[in-house]
Motif scaffolding. Structure first.
Motif, PDB file in Angstrom:
ATOM      1  N   VAL A 128       0.839  -1.206   0.000  1.00  0.00           N
ATOM      2  CA  VAL A 128       0.000   0.000   0.000  1.00  0.00           C
ATOM      3  C   VAL A 128       0.870   1.251   0.000  1.00  0.00           C
ATOM      4  N   ASP A 129       1.949   1.222   0.782  1.00  0.00           N
ATOM      5  CA  ASP A 129       2.862   2.367   0.858  1.00  0.00           C
ATOM      6  C   ASP A 129       3.499   2.645  -0.494  1.00  0.00           C
ATOM      7  N   ARG A 130       3.902   1.591  -1.198  1.00  0.00           N
ATOM      8  CA  ARG A 130       4.492   1.757  -2.524  1.00  0.00           C
ATOM      9  C   ARG A 130       3.445   2.228  -3.536  1.00  0.00           C
ATOM     10  N   ALA A 131       2.234   1.713  -3.408  1.00  0.00           N
ATOM     11  CA  ALA A 131       1.164   2.124  -4.326  1.00  0.00           C
ATOM     12  C   ALA A 131       0.889   3.614  -4.214  1.00  0.00           C
ATOM     13  N   PHE A 132       0.964   4.134  -3.001  1.00  0.00           N
ATOM     14  CA  PHE A 132       0.713   5.563  -2.792  1.00  0.00           C
ATOM     15  C   PHE A 132       1.889   6.399  -3.275  1.00  0.00           C
ATOM     16  N   GLY A 133       3.106   5.952  -2.974  1.00  0.00           N
ATOM     17  CA  GLY A 133       4.302   6.659  -3.429  1.00  0.00           C
ATOM     18  C   GLY A 133       4.684   7.813  -2.522  1.00  0.00           C
ATOM     19  N   GLY A 162      -9.277  -1.779   6.683  1.00  0.00           N
ATOM     20  CA  GLY A 162      -8.996  -0.772   7.704  1.00  0.00           C
ATOM     21  C   GLY A 162      -7.641  -0.120   7.567  1.00  0.00           C
ATOM     22  N   GLY A 163      -6.592  -0.925   7.344  1.00  0.00           N
ATOM     23  CA  GLY A 163      -5.259  -0.357   7.200  1.00  0.00           C
ATOM     24  C   GLY A 163      -5.156   0.545   5.984  1.00  0.00           C
ATOM     25  N   TYR A 175      -1.186   3.026   8.990  1.00  0.00           N
ATOM     26  CA  TYR A 175      -1.444   1.603   8.783  1.00  0.00           C
ATOM     27  C   TYR A 175      -1.089   0.811  10.049  1.00  0.00           C
ATOM     28  N   GLY A 176       0.012   1.196  10.686  1.00  0.00           N
ATOM     29  CA  GLY A 176       0.465   0.481  11.876  1.00  0.00           C
ATOM     30  C   GLY A 176      -0.482   0.607  13.044  1.00  0.00           C
ATOM     31  N   ALA A 177      -1.044   1.788  13.267  1.00  0.00           N
ATOM     32  CA  ALA A 177      -1.989   1.966  14.372  1.00  0.00           C
ATOM     33  C   ALA A 177      -3.244   1.127  14.139  1.00  0.00           C
TER      34      ALA A 177
END
Length: 478
Positions: free
Chosen positions: A22-27, A91-92, A265-267
């Motif tokens: 997800v982090d990579r998808a957002f950039g 949710g994340g 995402y972590g929370a």
């Protein structure tokens, strides 16, 4: 025990693997954080990442992953599947996108970023919808603790409402580093410790209780249908629209976009773990869903939390007071209060963004906050159960809208890629959940399942078709 440990491991792996996807998808853009560029000493204040994480966790958690998970456990261990896969894939993603899109938009509130990505009509709808939801959350988390404090002390509910109202006013108006950043990390740690203590009690067999293993059978004492009730009941432990109103608060305090994944995402994954612990604890401590259902009916969710904490963590502490009892009181009193105050704070920021009123000066904060808090105090006199029922549906509907907003953002800002799929799939799923519930629930249209089930799927398909049509046409004009 095997089922629980497998679910726990899946959540952790989900953060490491799917969270990275997800982090990579957002950039990333490498831009300077709003907390630094727009620092105003009130809402835009750069804070350490660990502190932002704990504040975010406490803001989104409250009673949600405790009470909601206990209620969801009535359906049996199948609730684990929703908590685990809902957290990872819905949710994340929901929390990360709402926080990071706000970060990219200078910390704007949810309604403003929804309007920018879904159009002017949705902007106006979301401004009203989000403010109403936030005030309802504040009322729910004002009334519940006041009722419990009145029961414990023998003092009037109205008196405790007044005390909590004064605190809410201070937390809504004061700079975020005066109360929230100082005390919330401590409460966040206590919330984690409480869940870990419950987990340890179950794993080591305290009291001779045996953890249930996975079954897809509907074990609800009243045989209520899993679809869509489970997915509305367990909200904060899987996906919750309320989180999207809280993420922008922390996007104004995040020092670096690289910290978006562990914070947002972590929370959410941490909250999923907390919900997993409480769902398992409910069925384990009462030796099945029948016992849990009877306990919830007799003692209420607050009483159940107290009994479970004492049962699994009944170690006597200072002054002969049980550690479990202390943590239980923290969970059912302090945690909801610390979500209710940030709900009102978020409502203030939403109104300020809407009316374009800078919030650095105290008088301008008062102009917005005082009438809003007054309305909340009036609503606190309504029937608590009625407010909660409508809040539950509104909460998941907001999650659906936020996921569609995230889909639109990724579709428009990541041309030539399929990044938007990470938000599109849960958006379609939550569209089916919320429309089915609205058609089926007593507070909705009360229709039979042979109508609501296919209609809910039909609405999800319709929303998808409308989205595809609108954004393919829009992209062609850009």
């Amino acid at each position: 025990m095997v089922t629980f440990l497998g679910a726990l491991a899946t959540l952790i792996i989900g953060y490491m693997v799917y969270g990275a996807i997800v982090d990579r998808a957002f950039g990333r853009t490498g831009e300077v954080a709003p907390a630094i560029r727009l620092e105003d000493g009130v809402d835009y204040i750069p804070l350490p990442t660990w502190k932002v994480f704990l504040i975010q966790l406490l803001n989104i958690a409250g009673l949600g992953p405790i009470f909601g998970a206990l209620a969801g456990a009535l359906w049996g261990p199948s609730v684990y599947l929703w908590i685990v896969f809902g957290t990872i894939f819905a949710g994340g993603v929901h929390d990360y996108l709402s926080g990071m899109i706000s970060f990219r938009e200078d910390g704007k509130s949810l309604s403003e970023i929804v309007g920018k990505n879904l159009g002017h009509i949705m902007l106006q709808i979301m401004r009203i919808f989000s403010i109403v939801l936030l005030v309802l959350v504040g009322v729910v988390f004002m009334t519940g603790p006041a009722m419990l404090l009145a029961k414990l002390t023998g003092m009037e509910v109205l008196m405790w409402l007044g005390v909590i109202f004064i605190y809410y006013t201070m937390a809504t108006l004061l700079p975020i580093d005066k109360i929230i950043a100082r005390f919330y990390p401590l409460f966040g740690i206590c919330l984690i410790v409480m869940a870990l203590g419950i987990m340890g009690g179950m794993l080591f067999g305290v009291g001779g209780h045996v953890m249930p293993e996975m079954t897809l059978e509907n074990l609800h004492p009243k045989q209520l249908p899993i679809w869509p009730l489970l997915f509305i009941t367990v909200a904060c432990g899987a996906v919750s629209g309320f989180h999207a109103t809280q993420s922008p608060i922390m996007s104004r305090c995040l020092k670096d976009e690289r910290m978006g994944r562990p914070v947002f995402y972590g929370a959410m994954v941490a909250e999923g773990i907390i919900a997993l612990c409480w769902a398992a604890a409910g069925a384990t401590f009462y030796d099945g869903t029948a016992g849990l259902g009877a306990a919830l009916k007799e003692a209420g969710p607050g009483g159940v939390v107290y009994e479970i904490c004492n049962g699994f963590m009944g170690v006597v502490g200072i002054g002969g007071v049980s550690i479990g009892a202390v943590l239980a009181m923290l969970g059912v009193i302090a945690c909801p209060i610390t979500s209710g105050d940030t709900a009102f704070r978020s409502a203030r920021l939403t109104l300020a963004d809407w009316l374009n009123i800078p919030q650095k000066e105290a008088p301008k904060r008062l102009i917005i906050a005082v009438p809003m808090l007054g309305i909340g105090l009036i609503l606190s006199q309504m029937d608590f159960s009625i407010i909660w029922r409508y809040f539950s549906w509104a909460n998941q509907t907001l999650a659906m809208i936020t996921l569609w907003m995230g889909t639109a953002y990724l579709y428009l800002h990541k041309p030539g890629s399929y990044a938007y799929i990470v938000a599109l799939v849960p958006a379609i799923f939550m569209s089916a959940v919320t429309t089915t519930y609205l058609l089926q629930a007593p507070e909705g249209f009360g229709l039979p399942t042979d109508i609501t089930y296919p209609a809910g799927i039909g609405f999800a398909i319709l929303f998808t078709a409308l989205f595809v049509r609108a954004y393919i046409l829009r992209k062609r004009t850009l």
